[in-house]
Scaffold this motif. Structure first.
Motif, PDB file in Angstrom:
ATOM      1  N   THR A 143       0.739  -1.235  -0.133  1.00 45.59           N
ATOM      2  CA  THR A 143       0.130  -0.007   0.132  1.00 45.59           C
ATOM      3  C   THR A 143       0.944   1.331  -0.045  1.00 45.59           C
ATOM      4  O   THR A 143       0.424   2.285  -0.285  1.00 45.59           O
ATOM      5  N   ARG A 144       2.212   1.072   0.425  1.00 46.14           N
ATOM      6  CA  ARG A 144       3.080   2.263   0.505  1.00 46.14           C
ATOM      7  C   ARG A 144       4.112   2.164  -0.646  1.00 46.14           C
ATOM      8  O   ARG A 144       5.252   2.877  -0.604  1.00 46.14           O
ATOM      9  N   LEU A 145       3.907   1.305  -1.522  1.00 46.55           N
ATOM     10  CA  LEU A 145       5.079   0.976  -2.533  1.00 46.55           C
ATOM     11  C   LEU A 145       5.298   1.890  -3.536  1.00 46.55           C
ATOM     12  O   LEU A 145       6.471   2.321  -3.680  1.00 46.55           O
ATOM     13  N   GLY A 146       4.214   2.555  -4.066  1.00 38.66           N
ATOM     14  CA  GLY A 146       4.575   3.374  -4.953  1.00 38.66           C
ATOM     15  C   GLY A 146       4.922   2.712  -6.485  1.00 38.66           C
ATOM     16  O   GLY A 146       4.594   1.541  -6.688  1.00 38.66           O
ATOM     17  N   ALA A 147       5.384   3.476  -7.520  1.00 37.58           N
ATOM     18  CA  ALA A 147       5.592   2.762  -8.622  1.00 37.58           C
ATOM     19  C   ALA A 147       6.697   1.837  -8.746  1.00 37.58           C
ATOM     20  O   ALA A 147       7.884   2.236  -8.072  1.00 37.58           O
ATOM     21  N   LEU A 148       6.684   0.877  -9.671  1.00 35.66           N
ATOM     22  CA  LEU A 148       8.210   0.365  -9.749  1.00 35.66           C
ATOM     23  C   LEU A 148       8.403   0.451 -11.265  1.00 35.66           C
ATOM     24  O   LEU A 148       7.364   0.288 -12.171  1.00 35.66           O
ATOM     25  N   THR A 149       9.554   0.974 -11.715  1.00 35.41           N
ATOM     26  CA  THR A 149       9.975   1.269 -13.051  1.00 35.41           C
ATOM     27  C   THR A 149      11.248   0.382 -13.420  1.00 35.41           C
ATOM     28  O   THR A 149      11.801  -0.183 -12.619  1.00 35.41           O
ATOM     29  N   PHE A 150      11.017   0.263 -14.669  1.00 30.67           N
ATOM     30  CA  PHE A 150      12.304  -0.588 -15.249  1.00 30.67           C
ATOM     31  C   PHE A 150      13.012   0.001 -16.383  1.00 30.67           C
ATOM     32  O   PHE A 150      11.905   0.918 -17.148  1.00 30.67           O
ATOM     33  N   GLU A 151      14.293   0.116 -16.883  1.00 29.97           N
ATOM     34  CA  GLU A 151      14.632   0.889 -17.988  1.00 29.97           C
ATOM     35  C   GLU A 151      15.799   0.078 -18.392  1.00 29.97           C
ATOM     36  O   GLU A 151      16.592  -0.739 -17.596  1.00 29.97           O
ATOM     37  N   ALA A 152      16.294   0.340 -19.534  1.00 24.22           N
ATOM     38  CA  ALA A 152      17.499  -0.444 -20.319  1.00 24.22           C
ATOM     39  C   ALA A 152      18.690   0.109 -19.851  1.00 24.22           C
ATOM     40  O   ALA A 152      18.732   1.507 -19.550  1.00 24.22           O
ATOM     41  N   PRO A 153      19.761  -0.385 -19.244  1.00 19.22           N
ATOM     42  CA  PRO A 153      21.203   0.217 -19.226  1.00 19.22           C
ATOM     43  C   PRO A 153      21.626   1.059 -20.215  1.00 19.22           C
ATOM     44  O   PRO A 153      21.518   0.390 -21.384  1.00 19.22           O
ATOM     45  N   ASP A 154      22.227   2.267 -19.885  1.00 20.90           N
ATOM     46  CA  ASP A 154      22.895   3.003 -20.876  1.00 20.90           C
ATOM     47  C   ASP A 154      24.246   2.580 -20.846  1.00 20.90           C
ATOM     48  O   ASP A 154      25.038   2.737 -20.047  1.00 20.90           O
ATOM     49  N   ALA A 155      24.741   2.397 -22.398  1.00 19.63           N
ATOM     50  CA  ALA A 155      25.949   1.849 -22.682  1.00 19.63           C
ATOM     51  C   ALA A 155      27.026   3.030 -22.305  1.00 19.63           C
ATOM     52  O   ALA A 155      28.253   2.871 -22.180  1.00 19.63           O
ATOM     53  N   ARG A 156      26.580   4.313 -22.460  1.00 18.07           N
ATOM     54  CA  ARG A 156      27.661   5.520 -22.341  1.00 18.07           C
ATOM     55  C   ARG A 156      27.980   5.478 -20.601  1.00 18.07           C
ATOM     56  O   ARG A 156      28.812   6.011 -20.368  1.00 18.07           O
ATOM     57  N   ARG A 157      26.832   5.488 -19.897  1.00 20.36           N
ATOM     58  CA  ARG A 157      27.246   5.611 -18.508  1.00 20.36           C
ATOM     59  C   ARG A 157      27.571   4.330 -17.972  1.00 20.36           C
ATOM     60  O   ARG A 157      28.022   4.723 -16.851  1.00 20.36           O
ATOM     61  N   PHE A 158      27.128   3.096 -18.538  1.00 18.89           N
ATOM     62  CA  PHE A 158      27.915   1.770 -17.714  1.00 18.89           C
ATOM     63  C   PHE A 158      28.373   0.918 -18.885  1.00 18.89           C
ATOM     64  O   PHE A 158      27.899  -0.138 -18.866  1.00 18.89           O
ATOM     65  N   PRO A 159      29.520   1.290 -19.533  1.00 18.60           N
ATOM     66  CA  PRO A 159      30.211   0.677 -20.487  1.00 18.60           C
ATOM     67  C   PRO A 159      30.686  -0.843 -19.852  1.00 18.60           C
ATOM     68  O   PRO A 159      30.815  -1.491 -20.539  1.00 18.60           O
ATOM     69  N   SER A 160      30.984  -0.657 -18.557  1.00 23.06           N
ATOM     70  CA  SER A 160      31.522  -2.051 -18.174  1.00 23.06           C
ATOM     71  C   SER A 160      30.668  -3.030 -17.982  1.00 23.06           C
ATOM     72  O   SER A 160      30.944  -4.225 -17.909  1.00 23.06           O
ATOM     73  N   LEU A 161      29.285  -3.002 -17.892  1.00 17.77           N
ATOM     74  CA  LEU A 161      28.537  -3.789 -18.011  1.00 17.77           C
ATOM     75  C   LEU A 161      28.414  -4.910 -18.959  1.00 17.77           C
ATOM     76  O   LEU A 161      28.780  -6.144 -19.030  1.00 17.77           O
ATOM     77  N   PHE A 162      29.010  -4.188 -20.270  1.00 17.31           N
ATOM     78  CA  PHE A 162      28.657  -5.058 -21.647  1.00 17.31           C
ATOM     79  C   PHE A 162      30.127  -5.858 -21.727  1.00 17.31           C
ATOM     80  O   PHE A 162      30.022  -6.400 -22.890  1.00 17.31           O
ATOM     81  N   LEU A 163      31.052  -5.445 -21.110  1.00 17.05           N
ATOM     82  CA  LEU A 163      32.083  -6.511 -20.892  1.00 17.05           C
ATOM     83  C   LEU A 163      31.686  -8.051 -20.693  1.00 17.05           C
ATOM     84  O   LEU A 163      32.588  -8.803 -20.870  1.00 17.05           O
ATOM     85  N   ALA A 164      30.703  -8.169 -19.776  1.00 16.21           N
ATOM     86  CA  ALA A 164      30.264  -9.349 -19.425  1.00 16.21           C
ATOM     87  C   ALA A 164      30.056 -10.562 -20.261  1.00 16.21           C
ATOM     88  O   ALA A 164      30.616 -11.445 -20.648  1.00 16.21           O
ATOM     89  N   TRP A 165      29.261  -9.869 -21.607  1.00 18.01           N
ATOM     90  CA  TRP A 165      28.762 -10.872 -22.740  1.00 18.01           C
ATOM     91  C   TRP A 165      30.304 -11.187 -23.453  1.00 18.01           C
ATOM     92  O   TRP A 165      30.361 -12.183 -24.247  1.00 18.01           O
TER      93      TRP A 165
END
Length: 395
Positions: free
Chosen positions: A295-317
């Motif tokens: 009842t107090r949770l509010g909105a749950l949002t989802f978004e794609a990771p930004d390759a410019r802001r988080f380039p290290s993430l894509f090193l995994a694959w």
């Protein structure tokens, strides 16, 4: 029922402390058999005074002397050991029922392997054991008959959504979605990240963690390592592991089934929840976490990771599709780069540059079935290359 005897490796870190908090709520169910710490001797001494383990392990003789003196002052008879070999011996000790593997980094791999080969109930918070060890580690789990239970909140969530019978996992999963908070810089201008300070990078909006993993969250390298971990834990192809940013950290991860149903595990962001799941599986126990109030949770949002802001993430694959040992190189480079950033030697954005440069430079050349010595030698080569890159970029 006899209490379950626990060996907690990395007891003074955030996972170790949370584990002891859960254990303290169930004194009839769990007994602390052994604790270890790297450098927080005073904290370890306090834990030994409270939980009275039979054994404790520290990194060096100086730390052991300090710990023994502190324990004598409190009349505590805990036997103090020194070094990596002692960690492995206690992880495989015949009187130990379960091992919480919470040592940070590749240093935790040998003791994780020892526990797996000894057939222990292995609560894995050390994602680097799989990032570095990969197939070797999973082979040890299978051959030793160990029970492997993931403790990272995302992997615990996936585990909780899957059938008890692991043989049914391939027929159940189309792909999995690991959620990520986005850390402290989710909305920050990527062009300003070079000016980030260590304290800013460690100020996680949702989770209380150690400094190294907090920096990894800020770069999203932690999610890159979790992608690699998930590939091995759940027997998935790299393309079956996906990532979405979910700033509220309420949905901890999701399984997309072959029939396109989506199974998710939700809860407040509190590591005591996945720890309790690992300790008590297949039962459920109280852990002290706050309940989720919808009842107090509010909105749950989802978004794609930004390759410019988080380039290290894509090193995994890239690393998962690279030559054998690429993921070990990535992990070693990152540990050295994060340490240099925390020391003020390099800029925040240099972390990714060093990781990418070292993976490209240190081309793994391991045997088809590498052993521990092979992997540790590759780890050492990658660290040397990363330290050289740090020197080149030092401020």
């Amino acid at each position: 029922m006899n209490p379950q005897r626990l060996c907690i490796l990395g007891a003074t870190g955030s996972i170790g402390r949370s584990t002891l908090d859960v254990v303290a709520r169930h004194p009839q169910r769990y007994e602390v058999f052994a604790l270890s710490a790297q450098s927080r001797i005073d904290d370890l001494a306090q834990q030994c005074v409270r939980f009275r383990p039979r054994h404790a392990v520290v990194a060096d003789d100086a730390g052991a002397a300090r710990l023994r003196e502190a324990l004598r002052a409190h009349g505590v008879a805990t036997e103090v050991h020194v070094g990596a070999r002692a960690l492995c011996e206690l992880a495989a000790h015949p009187e130990v029922d379960a091992v919480m593997a919470a040592i940070v980094g590749a240093a935790g791999l040998p003791s994780c392997l020892a526990a797996a080969r000894a057939g222990k109930r292995l609560l894995l918070a050390n994602k680097e054991a799989l990032v570095v060890g990969g197939a070797m580690f999973m082979d040890a789990v299978r051959s030793g008959g160990a029970t492997l239970l993931p403790i990272d909140s995302e992997h615990s969530a996936i585990f909780q959504c899957l059938p008890e019978d692991r043989r049914r996992w391939p027929e159940t999963i189309d792909h999995i979605v690991l959620t990520a908070s986005g850390g402290p810089f989710r909305a920050r201008d990527p062009d300003s990240l070079a000016d980030v300070t260590p304290d800013e990078a460690c100020a996680h909006p949702n989770w209380v963690m150690g400094r190294k993993i907090s920096v990894d969250s800020a770069t999203m390298m932690n999610k890159a390592l979790e992608v690699i971990e998930a590939r091995w834990l759940f027997g998935l192809a790299p393309e079956q592991v996906r990532v979405v940013i979910h700033p509220q950290s309420i949905v901890h991860s999701m399984v997309v089934c072959r029939d396109r149903s989506v199974l998710a595990q939700l809860g407040t962001p509190d590591m005591r929840v996945p720890i309790a799941v690992g300790l008590a599986h297949p039962e459920r126990i109280e852990c002290g976490a706050d309940p989720l109030d919808f009842t107090r949770l509010g909105a749950l949002t989802f978004e794609a990771p930004d390759a410019r802001r988080f380039p290290s993430l894509f090193l995994a694959w890239d690393a998962l599709r690279g030559p054998e040992g690429s993921t070990a190189v990535l992990n070693a480079a990152n540990e050295e780069a994060v340490a240099a950033f925390l020391a003020g030697t390099i800029a925040f954005t240099d972390i990714h540059r060093i990781n990418a440069d070292v993976v490209a430079r240190v081309l793994p050349d391991l045997p088809a079935r590498p052993g521990l010595d092979d992997v540790l030698a590759l780890d050492a080569r990658a660290r040397s290359a990363a330290r050289q890159k740090v020197q080149e970029r030092a401020r």
